[in-house]
Design an enzyme around this catalytic site. Structure first.
Site, PDB file in Angstrom:
ATOM      1  N   SER A  19       0.795  -1.224  -0.098  1.00 36.51           N
ATOM      2  CA  SER A  19       0.049  -0.082  -0.015  1.00 36.51           C
ATOM      3  C   SER A  19       0.732   1.280   0.075  1.00 36.51           C
ATOM      4  O   SER A  19       2.030   1.214   0.546  1.00 36.51           O
ATOM      5  CB  SER A  19      -0.747  -0.134   1.289  1.00 36.51           C
TER       6      SER A  19
ATOM      7  N   TYR B  42      -1.755  -0.650  10.357  1.00 43.74           N
ATOM      8  CA  TYR B  42      -1.842  -1.081   9.038  1.00 43.74           C
ATOM      9  C   TYR B  42      -0.658  -0.525   8.338  1.00 43.74           C
ATOM     10  O   TYR B  42       0.012  -1.480   7.496  1.00 43.74           O
ATOM     11  CB  TYR B  42      -3.167  -0.379   8.281  1.00 43.74           C
TER      12      TYR B  42
HETATM   13  P1  NDP Z   1     -11.184  -6.275  -0.091  1.00 48.50           P
HETATM   14  O1  NDP Z   1     -11.615  -6.467   1.308  1.00 48.50           O
HETATM   15  O2  NDP Z   1     -12.118  -5.799  -1.072  1.00 48.50           O
HETATM   16  O3  NDP Z   1     -10.800  -7.985  -0.525  1.00 48.50           O
HETATM   17  C1  NDP Z   1      -9.936  -8.726   0.157  1.00 48.50           C
HETATM   18  C2  NDP Z   1      -9.350  -9.971  -0.463  1.00 48.50           C
HETATM   19  O4  NDP Z   1      -8.683 -10.678   0.435  1.00 48.50           O
HETATM   20  C3  NDP Z   1     -10.808 -10.877  -0.615  1.00 48.50           C
HETATM   21  O5  NDP Z   1     -10.777 -11.801  -1.554  1.00 48.50           O
HETATM   22  C4  NDP Z   1     -10.482 -11.499   0.731  1.00 48.50           C
HETATM   23  O6  NDP Z   1     -11.266 -13.052   0.615  1.00 48.50           O
HETATM   24  C5  NDP Z   1      -9.119 -11.928   0.903  1.00 48.50           C
HETATM   25  N1  NDP Z   1      -8.885 -11.975   2.190  1.00 48.50           N
HETATM   26  C6  NDP Z   1      -8.887 -11.294   3.193  1.00 48.50           C
HETATM   27  N2  NDP Z   1      -8.484 -11.962   4.424  1.00 48.50           N
HETATM   28  C7  NDP Z   1      -7.977 -13.209   4.168  1.00 48.50           C
HETATM   29  C8  NDP Z   1      -7.760 -14.318   4.814  1.00 48.50           C
HETATM   30  N3  NDP Z   1      -7.510 -14.373   5.848  1.00 48.50           N
HETATM   31  N4  NDP Z   1      -7.171 -15.626   3.899  1.00 48.50           N
HETATM   32  C9  NDP Z   1      -7.615 -15.442   2.461  1.00 48.50           C
HETATM   33  N5  NDP Z   1      -7.994 -14.449   1.596  1.00 48.50           N
HETATM   34  C10 NDP Z   1      -8.383 -13.420   2.555  1.00 48.50           C
HETATM   35  O7  NDP Z   1      -9.854  -5.598  -0.266  1.00 48.50           O
HETATM   36  P2  NDP Z   1      -8.829  -5.065  -1.342  1.00 48.50           P
HETATM   37  O8  NDP Z   1      -9.254  -5.735  -2.880  1.00 48.50           O
HETATM   38  O9  NDP Z   1      -9.430  -3.574  -1.388  1.00 48.50           O
HETATM   39  O10 NDP Z   1      -7.510  -5.315  -0.979  1.00 48.50           O
HETATM   40  C11 NDP Z   1      -6.726  -6.029  -1.442  1.00 48.50           C
HETATM   41  C12 NDP Z   1      -5.202  -5.995  -1.130  1.00 48.50           C
HETATM   42  O11 NDP Z   1      -4.873  -4.399  -1.523  1.00 48.50           O
HETATM   43  C13 NDP Z   1      -5.179  -5.806   0.346  1.00 48.50           C
HETATM   44  O12 NDP Z   1      -3.701  -6.377   0.885  1.00 48.50           O
HETATM   45  C14 NDP Z   1      -5.143  -4.376   0.905  1.00 48.50           C
HETATM   46  O13 NDP Z   1      -4.390  -3.859   2.043  1.00 48.50           O
HETATM   47  C15 NDP Z   1      -4.459  -3.568  -0.330  1.00 48.50           C
HETATM   48  N6  NDP Z   1      -4.920  -2.346  -0.696  1.00 48.50           N
HETATM   49  C16 NDP Z   1      -6.063  -2.019  -0.869  1.00 48.50           C
HETATM   50  C17 NDP Z   1      -6.211  -0.505  -0.942  1.00 48.50           C
HETATM   51  C18 NDP Z   1      -7.693  -0.063  -1.400  1.00 48.50           C
HETATM   52  O14 NDP Z   1      -7.875   1.159  -1.375  1.00 48.50           O
HETATM   53  N7  NDP Z   1      -8.621  -0.929  -1.654  1.00 48.50           N
HETATM   54  C19 NDP Z   1      -5.118   0.381  -1.019  1.00 48.50           C
HETATM   55  C20 NDP Z   1      -3.878  -0.155  -0.817  1.00 48.50           C
HETATM   56  C21 NDP Z   1      -3.968  -1.281  -0.578  1.00 48.50           C
HETATM   57  P3  NDP Z   1     -12.338 -13.592   1.324  1.00 48.50           P
HETATM   58  O15 NDP Z   1     -13.610 -12.272   1.249  1.00 48.50           O
HETATM   59  O16 NDP Z   1     -12.942 -14.815   0.845  1.00 48.50           O
HETATM   60  O17 NDP Z   1     -12.105 -13.656   2.625  1.00 48.50           O
END
Ligand code: NDP
Length: 237
Positions: free
Chosen positions: A132, A146
């Site tokens: 991030s 975070y």
């Molecule tokens: P979402 O919350 O929309 O999606 C998260 C994804 O990660 C889902 O597919 C979820 O799967 C999976 N996930 C979460 N926890 C677990 C776990 N314990 N085991 C396996 N899978 C897991 O998040 P984003 O798409 O927004 O974020 C994705 C990445 O990008 C993250 O690392 C986040 O920190 C990073 N990020 C996001 C930003 C944003 O503004 N959106 C900005 C900067 C970084 P499930 O639902 O099946 O649990």
């Protein structure tokens, strides 16, 4: 489009948001894609139906499950570690167990998954971690834990790039700014605050992150490693 025919790709955390866009991108570009999910079975099933990618239930917060999942995938050409959670709030009030679980998912999983994937990864393999912009800049209160997790993967990528460089395996971090997902909806309450920090006053789209992931995993990026790739609409500028 990049041609990933004949390539095996594993995306940890691929059921929703940025991860799902990455799964779609690699599948559309011809790769054989496996992705994990933890809680969103319906979303995972829908993505499988739409792309042909294989879904595996695996909790990134559980080290044994993560290592077993990577091992079971066999030799993979590309590992993308996207699974992540966001715990925000006053550090004096925040549940320490929630912070530690976030550290397990955002920091420990990328490390153990990368090491496990590298054991069998062929020469020229690619490891991409979704960090991030908050690894570099935390412009509001309540984000210390975070930011800690997203700074940690920077050091990890720099180190592993040197460990795996002799095998031409690259290790890179993508550092998104605000991206329109369930975690950070474009119409959420923080929208105006976040856009205030940005040169481009909008949330990014998951597909924009997927495009960078495909580039870093593709043949043109073979000389890029140990590097942070910020894609944030100028939030960190
Ligand atoms: P979402 O919350 O929309 O999606 C998260 C994804 O990660 C889902 O597919 C979820 O799967 C999976 N996930 C979460 N926890 C677990 C776990 N314990 N085991 C396996 N899978 C897991 O998040 P984003 O798409 O927004 O974020 C994705 C990445 O990008 C993250 O690392 C986040 O920190 C990073 N990020 C996001 C930003 C944003 O503004 N959106 C900005 C900067 C970084 P499930 O639902 O099946 O649990």
């Amino acid at each position: 489009m990049t041609d990933f025919h004949g390539k095996k790709v594993l995306v940890l955390g691929g059921s929703r948001g940025i991860g799902a866009a990455i799964v779609r991108r690699f599948a559309n570009d011809g790769a054989e894609v496996t992705f994990t999910y933890a809680g969103s079975k319906d979303a995972a099933d829908a993505l499988t139906a739409a792309t042909g990618a294989k879904a595996v239930k695996s909790d990134a917060g559980d080290r044994s499950q993560t290592i077993e999942t990577v091992k079971a995938a066999g030799p993979i050409d590309v590992l993308v570690v996207n699974a992540g959670t966001l715990v925000l709030g006053d550090p004096l009030e925040t549940d320490p167990d929630a912070v530690d679980r976030m550290i397990d998912i955002n920091v420990r999983a990328p490390y153990h998954a990368s090491v496990e994937a590298a054991r069998l990864m062929p020469e020229g393999g690619r490891i991409v971690i979704i960090g991030s912009v908050n690894g570099d800049r935390m412009p509001f209160a309540g984000g210390a834990a975070y930011a800690l997790t997203k700074s940690a993967v920077q050091g990890m990528a720099r180190g592993l790039a040197r460990d795996f460089g002799p095998r031409n395996i690259t290790v890179n971090v993508i550092q998104p700014g605000p991206i329109d997902t369930d975690m950070n909806p474009a119409d959420g309450p923080m929208k105006d605050t976040m856009h205030g920090f940005m040169a481009l006053k909008r949330h990014g789209r998951p597909e924009e992150i997927a495009g960078l992931a495909a580039y870093l995993a593709g043949p043109e990026a073979g000389f890029i490693t140990g590097a942070m790739h910020t894609i944030d609409g100028g939030m960190g500028a």
